[in-house]
Enzyme design. Structure first.
Site, PDB file in Angstrom:
ATOM      1  N   ASP A   1      45.167  -2.468  -6.762  1.00 61.25           N
ATOM      2  CA  ASP A   1      44.865  -2.362  -8.183  1.00 61.25           C
ATOM      3  C   ASP A   1      43.266  -2.901  -8.167  1.00 61.25           C
ATOM      4  O   ASP A   1      43.034  -3.582  -7.625  1.00 61.25           O
ATOM      5  CB  ASP A   1      45.639  -3.267  -8.977  1.00 61.25           C
ATOM      6  CG  ASP A   1      45.805  -2.967 -10.397  1.00 61.25           C
ATOM      7  OD1 ASP A   1      46.902  -2.490 -10.883  1.00 61.25           O
ATOM      8  OD2 ASP A   1      44.731  -2.892 -11.122  1.00 61.25           O
TER       9      ASP A   1
ATOM     10  N   GLY B   1      44.713  -3.932 -15.390  1.00 61.86           N
ATOM     11  CA  GLY B   1      45.730  -4.868 -15.029  1.00 61.86           C
ATOM     12  C   GLY B   1      45.389  -6.212 -14.957  1.00 61.86           C
ATOM     13  O   GLY B   1      44.327  -6.451 -15.467  1.00 61.86           O
TER      14      GLY B   1
ATOM     15  N   ASP C   1      39.508  -0.122  -5.727  1.00 60.83           N
ATOM     16  CA  ASP C   1      39.832   1.257  -6.531  1.00 60.83           C
ATOM     17  C   ASP C   1      40.193   2.255  -5.561  1.00 60.83           C
ATOM     18  O   ASP C   1      40.049   2.265  -4.460  1.00 60.83           O
ATOM     19  CB  ASP C   1      38.400   1.797  -7.023  1.00 60.83           C
ATOM     20  CG  ASP C   1      38.494   2.842  -8.060  1.00 60.83           C
ATOM     21  OD1 ASP C   1      38.403   2.566  -9.373  1.00 60.83           O
ATOM     22  OD2 ASP C   1      38.980   3.996  -7.700  1.00 60.83           O
TER      23      ASP C   1
ATOM     24  N   TYR D   1      45.845  13.757 -21.324  1.00 59.79           N
ATOM     25  CA  TYR D   1      46.583  12.761 -20.425  1.00 59.79           C
ATOM     26  C   TYR D   1      47.828  13.531 -19.769  1.00 59.79           C
ATOM     27  O   TYR D   1      48.128  13.543 -18.606  1.00 59.79           O
ATOM     28  CB  TYR D   1      46.956  11.766 -21.447  1.00 59.79           C
ATOM     29  CG  TYR D   1      48.171  10.807 -20.841  1.00 59.79           C
ATOM     30  CD1 TYR D   1      47.957  10.172 -19.653  1.00 59.79           C
ATOM     31  CD2 TYR D   1      49.606  10.828 -21.216  1.00 59.79           C
ATOM     32  CE1 TYR D   1      49.146   9.446 -18.927  1.00 59.79           C
ATOM     33  CE2 TYR D   1      50.723  10.162 -20.639  1.00 59.79           C
ATOM     34  CZ  TYR D   1      50.275   9.434 -19.585  1.00 59.79           C
ATOM     35  OH  TYR D   1      51.418   8.649 -19.151  1.00 59.79           O
TER      36      TYR D   1
ATOM     37  N   ASN E   1      59.799   6.425 -23.340  1.00 61.32           N
ATOM     38  CA  ASN E   1      58.817   5.387 -23.659  1.00 61.32           C
ATOM     39  C   ASN E   1      59.349   3.927 -22.987  1.00 61.32           C
ATOM     40  O   ASN E   1      60.282   3.148 -23.132  1.00 61.32           O
ATOM     41  CB  ASN E   1      59.136   5.166 -25.324  1.00 61.32           C
ATOM     42  CG  ASN E   1      58.269   6.124 -25.970  1.00 61.32           C
ATOM     43  OD1 ASN E   1      58.349   7.313 -25.469  1.00 61.32           O
ATOM     44  ND2 ASN E   1      57.584   5.705 -27.116  1.00 61.32           N
TER      45      ASN E   1
ATOM     46  N   HIS F   1      51.609   0.662 -27.943  1.00 61.19           N
ATOM     47  CA  HIS F   1      53.234   1.266 -28.103  1.00 61.19           C
ATOM     48  C   HIS F   1      53.884   0.576 -29.072  1.00 61.19           C
ATOM     49  O   HIS F   1      53.727  -0.760 -29.611  1.00 61.19           O
ATOM     50  CB  HIS F   1      53.781   0.795 -26.646  1.00 61.19           C
ATOM     51  CG  HIS F   1      53.125   1.358 -25.549  1.00 61.19           C
ATOM     52  ND1 HIS F   1      52.520   0.871 -24.420  1.00 61.19           N
ATOM     53  CD2 HIS F   1      52.992   2.635 -24.986  1.00 61.19           C
ATOM     54  CE1 HIS F   1      52.233   1.778 -23.685  1.00 61.19           C
ATOM     55  NE2 HIS F   1      52.481   2.769 -23.855  1.00 61.19           N
ATOM     56  N   LEU F   2      54.991   1.056 -29.748  1.00 61.94           N
ATOM     57  CA  LEU F   2      55.597   0.779 -31.048  1.00 61.94           C
ATOM     58  C   LEU F   2      56.109  -0.603 -31.016  1.00 61.94           C
ATOM     59  O   LEU F   2      55.942  -1.328 -31.653  1.00 61.94           O
ATOM     60  CB  LEU F   2      56.685   1.872 -31.392  1.00 61.94           C
ATOM     61  CG  LEU F   2      57.399   1.477 -32.728  1.00 61.94           C
ATOM     62  CD1 LEU F   2      56.395   1.343 -33.887  1.00 61.94           C
ATOM     63  CD2 LEU F   2      58.403   2.289 -32.895  1.00 61.94           C
TER      64      LEU F   2
ATOM     65  N   PHE G   1      53.214   6.509 -39.078  1.00 61.54           N
ATOM     66  CA  PHE G   1      52.463   7.923 -38.901  1.00 61.54           C
ATOM     67  C   PHE G   1      53.537   9.026 -39.494  1.00 61.54           C
ATOM     68  O   PHE G   1      54.075   9.542 -38.564  1.00 61.54           O
ATOM     69  CB  PHE G   1      51.621   8.335 -37.895  1.00 61.54           C
ATOM     70  CG  PHE G   1      50.647   7.173 -37.717  1.00 61.54           C
ATOM     71  CD1 PHE G   1      49.512   7.369 -38.632  1.00 61.54           C
ATOM     72  CD2 PHE G   1      50.699   6.300 -36.743  1.00 61.54           C
ATOM     73  CE1 PHE G   1      48.370   6.510 -38.267  1.00 61.54           C
ATOM     74  CE2 PHE G   1      49.717   5.404 -36.509  1.00 61.54           C
ATOM     75  CZ  PHE G   1      48.492   5.374 -37.244  1.00 61.54           C
TER      76      PHE G   1
HETATM   77  N1  LIG Z   1      53.896   3.037 -20.351  1.00 62.75           N
HETATM   78  C1  LIG Z   1      54.600   3.891 -20.618  1.00 62.75           C
HETATM   79  O1  LIG Z   1      55.575   4.137 -21.755  1.00 62.75           O
HETATM   80  C2  LIG Z   1      54.599   5.262 -19.836  1.00 62.75           C
HETATM   81  C3  LIG Z   1      55.299   6.495 -20.033  1.00 62.75           C
HETATM   82  C4  LIG Z   1      55.506   7.331 -19.064  1.00 62.75           C
HETATM   83  C5  LIG Z   1      54.407   7.185 -18.012  1.00 62.75           C
HETATM   84  N2  LIG Z   1      53.627   6.244 -17.827  1.00 62.75           N
HETATM   85  C6  LIG Z   1      53.016   6.101 -16.685  1.00 62.75           C
HETATM   86  O2  LIG Z   1      53.095   4.917 -15.695  1.00 62.75           O
HETATM   87  C7  LIG Z   1      52.060   4.435 -15.202  1.00 62.75           C
HETATM   88  C8  LIG Z   1      52.122   2.884 -15.267  1.00 62.75           C
HETATM   89  O3  LIG Z   1      51.885   2.735 -16.977  1.00 62.75           O
HETATM   90  P1  LIG Z   1      51.478   1.325 -17.439  1.00 62.75           P
HETATM   91  O4  LIG Z   1      52.098   1.388 -18.964  1.00 62.75           O
HETATM   92  O5  LIG Z   1      52.220   0.471 -16.410  1.00 62.75           O
HETATM   93  O6  LIG Z   1      49.811   1.288 -17.272  1.00 62.75           O
HETATM   94  P2  LIG Z   1      48.907   0.429 -17.063  1.00 62.75           P
HETATM   95  O7  LIG Z   1      47.684   0.331 -17.735  1.00 62.75           O
HETATM   96  O8  LIG Z   1      49.720  -1.228 -17.507  1.00 62.75           O
HETATM   97  O9  LIG Z   1      48.578   0.130 -15.507  1.00 62.75           O
HETATM   98  C9  LIG Z   1      48.064   0.866 -14.960  1.00 62.75           C
HETATM   99  C10 LIG Z   1      47.517   0.169 -13.678  1.00 62.75           C
HETATM  100  O10 LIG Z   1      46.595   0.801 -12.775  1.00 62.75           O
HETATM  101  C11 LIG Z   1      45.512   0.329 -12.317  1.00 62.75           C
HETATM  102  N3  LIG Z   1      44.519   1.274 -12.212  1.00 62.75           N
HETATM  103  C12 LIG Z   1      43.932   2.398 -13.230  1.00 62.75           C
HETATM  104  N4  LIG Z   1      43.277   3.123 -12.405  1.00 62.75           N
HETATM  105  C13 LIG Z   1      42.910   2.621 -11.192  1.00 62.75           C
HETATM  106  C14 LIG Z   1      42.244   3.071  -9.806  1.00 62.75           C
HETATM  107  N5  LIG Z   1      41.366   3.945 -10.013  1.00 62.75           N
HETATM  108  N6  LIG Z   1      42.297   2.196  -9.011  1.00 62.75           N
HETATM  109  C15 LIG Z   1      43.158   1.285  -8.892  1.00 62.75           C
HETATM  110  N7  LIG Z   1      43.933   0.847  -9.902  1.00 62.75           N
HETATM  111  C16 LIG Z   1      43.817   1.637 -11.038  1.00 62.75           C
HETATM  112  C17 LIG Z   1      45.000  -0.694 -13.716  1.00 62.75           C
HETATM  113  O11 LIG Z   1      44.152  -1.609 -13.500  1.00 62.75           O
HETATM  114  C18 LIG Z   1      46.529  -0.839 -14.188  1.00 62.75           C
HETATM  115  O12 LIG Z   1      46.902  -2.296 -13.560  1.00 62.75           O
HETATM  116  C19 LIG Z   1      51.161   5.523 -15.552  1.00 62.75           C
HETATM  117  O13 LIG Z   1      50.731   6.278 -14.650  1.00 62.75           O
HETATM  118  C20 LIG Z   1      51.377   6.027 -16.712  1.00 62.75           C
HETATM  119  O14 LIG Z   1      50.855   7.075 -16.815  1.00 62.75           O
HETATM  120  C21 LIG Z   1      53.699   5.032 -18.711  1.00 62.75           C
END
Ligand SMILES: NC(=O)c1ccc[n+]([C@@H]2O[C@H](COP(=O)([O-])OP(=O)(O)OC[C@H]3O[C@@H](n4cnc5c(N)ncnc54)[C@H](O)[C@@H]3O)[C@@H](O)[C@H]2O)c1
Length: 332
Positions: free
Chosen positions: A31, A36, A52, A142, A172, A191-192, A210
């Site tokens: 990460d 994060g 990264d 997205y 969600n 998020h809600l 909304f």
């Molecule tokens: N939260 C939801 O309800 C939801 C719903 C559908 C899909 N998702 C997908 O699930 C995944 C996780 O979602 P989340 O809510 O835990 O997001 P989050 O932002 O909490 O976690 C994403 C993590 O990825 C890391 N990151 C981002 N870009 C990076 C890079 N280039 N290199 C290294 N690390 C990187 C961030 O630092 C973070 O820790 C995402 O892919 C999101 O699109 C989430």
């Protein structure tokens, strides 16, 4: 298995790391901490590479040094509104980095991949509950960035039949670890459930609903709230069950839709406090109702959500939010 969890310091990734560890697997977090938290890595007490996904040297070393069998790829940017303002940033971070991951995996001989997809790939669907074969018509950069990765995976699978892969389309994600150890800390929080709890705690002035004139049971949007530990368990099952020639592209939801008003009421019941609610007009781009038909996940993974009632999910979130009002920044 030795699992590289890209995005493991984020919300869903960290809960999956926790469950992987509990199930006897060996997760390694990868990460860049852009969104994060270092604190969650300390709490989880697992090896981590802070880098990264564009750093191919670090990525290749992480794969080989840790003898990785499977990559779980959660790392992405995930704000719909931000993606509309910064589409290139989204395609770069959600699509281009995934190409790096797949290329580095190929070089390192790693053939198992679990990808975080989303119900946003369906856009505003013609019918609910949503089945996997329905039209994919995402309405934001997205959602499109995630669908593009699904297409890349389909093409890669066609050319590399030995590749084993799952793309899990979450609805969600919500709630926090049931043992209270880790939680949800997004900035900004959109998020809600967290927004309702934060407004009940006085951390936000109010919660804006909304649209109250949607063709739903009470006029507000309907969504499928899936507990983050249920999601984590589905990832482990997908990792264990995906086989050569049988990729898994499936929805992860409870199959139940709850309206915004129902979630607010459930949060008031759990907390015993009134939420400060403001009603506003519809917001552009919000689908009327999104909830999953979860049958395919049951067939392919033997998985179904354990926590189908919003009060249990909200209770787990309340346990964490009420003790961590500033998120991980002030964690014990
Ligand atoms: N939260 C939801 O309800 C939801 C719903 C559908 C899909 N998702 C997908 O699930 C995944 C996780 O979602 P989340 O809510 O835990 O997001 P989050 O932002 O909490 O976690 C994403 C993590 O990825 C890391 N990151 C981002 N870009 C990076 C890079 N280039 N290199 C290294 N690390 C990187 C961030 O630092 C973070 O820790 C995402 O892919 C999101 O699109 C989430």
């Amino acid at each position: 298995m030795n699992v590289l969890v890209a995005g493991g310091a984020g919300y869903i990734g960290s809960h999956t790391v926790k469950r992987l560890k509990e199930a006897g697997h060996k997760p390694v977090i990868y990460d860049n901490l852009s969104r994060g938290h270092r604190e969650v890595i300390e709490i989880l007490d697992v090896p981590a590479v802070i880098a990264d996904l564009n750093d191919r040297t670090a990525l290749s070393e992480a794969l080989t040094d840790n003898r990785i069998d499977t990559v779980m790829h959660f790392a992405a940017y995930a704000y719909v509104g931000e993606s509309v303002d910064k589409p290139l940033m989204y395609y770069q971070n959600n699509v281009a980095t995934t190409l790096n991951v797949l290329e580095c995996m190929e070089e390192a001989g790693v053939e198992r991949f679990v990808f975080s997809s989303t119900c946003a790939i369906y856009g505003d669907p013609d019918k609910v509950p949503i089945t996997e074969d329905q039209k994919k018509a995402p309405v934001s950069p997205y959602g499109r960035s995630k669908l593009v990765v699904e297409w890349i995976l389909q093409d890669y699978l066609a050319a590399h039949p030995k590749f084993k892969c799952a793309a899990l389309r979450y609805f969600n994600a919500s709630g926090c670890a049931l043992d209270g150890t880790i939680g949800e800390d997004h900035d900004p929080e959109t998020h809600l459930i967290p927004v309702v709890l934060q407004s009940i705690l006085g951390l936000k002035p109010e919660i804006t609903v909304f649209g109250t004139d949607y063709p739903t049971k009470d006029g507000t949007n309907v969504r499928d709230y899936i507990h983050v530990e249920d999601l984590a368990d589905a990832h482990i099952l997908a990792m264990e069950k995906m086989t050569e020639g049988h990729p898994i592209f499936c929805n992860l939801g409870t199959g139940n839709g709850f309206s915004v008003k129902e979630i607010i009421l459930a949060a008031e019941k759990v907390t015993g406090k009134k939420a400060p609610v403001k009603y506003g007009p519809r917001r552009a781009g919000d689908a009327i109702a999104l909830f999953a038909n979860p049958t395919l996940a049951k067939t392919l993974l033997g998985w179904e959500a354990k926590h189908k009632d919003p009060e249990t999910i909200i209770q787990s979130a309340w346990n964490w939010f009420s003790k961590h009002q500033r998120g991980y920044a002030v964690s014990p």
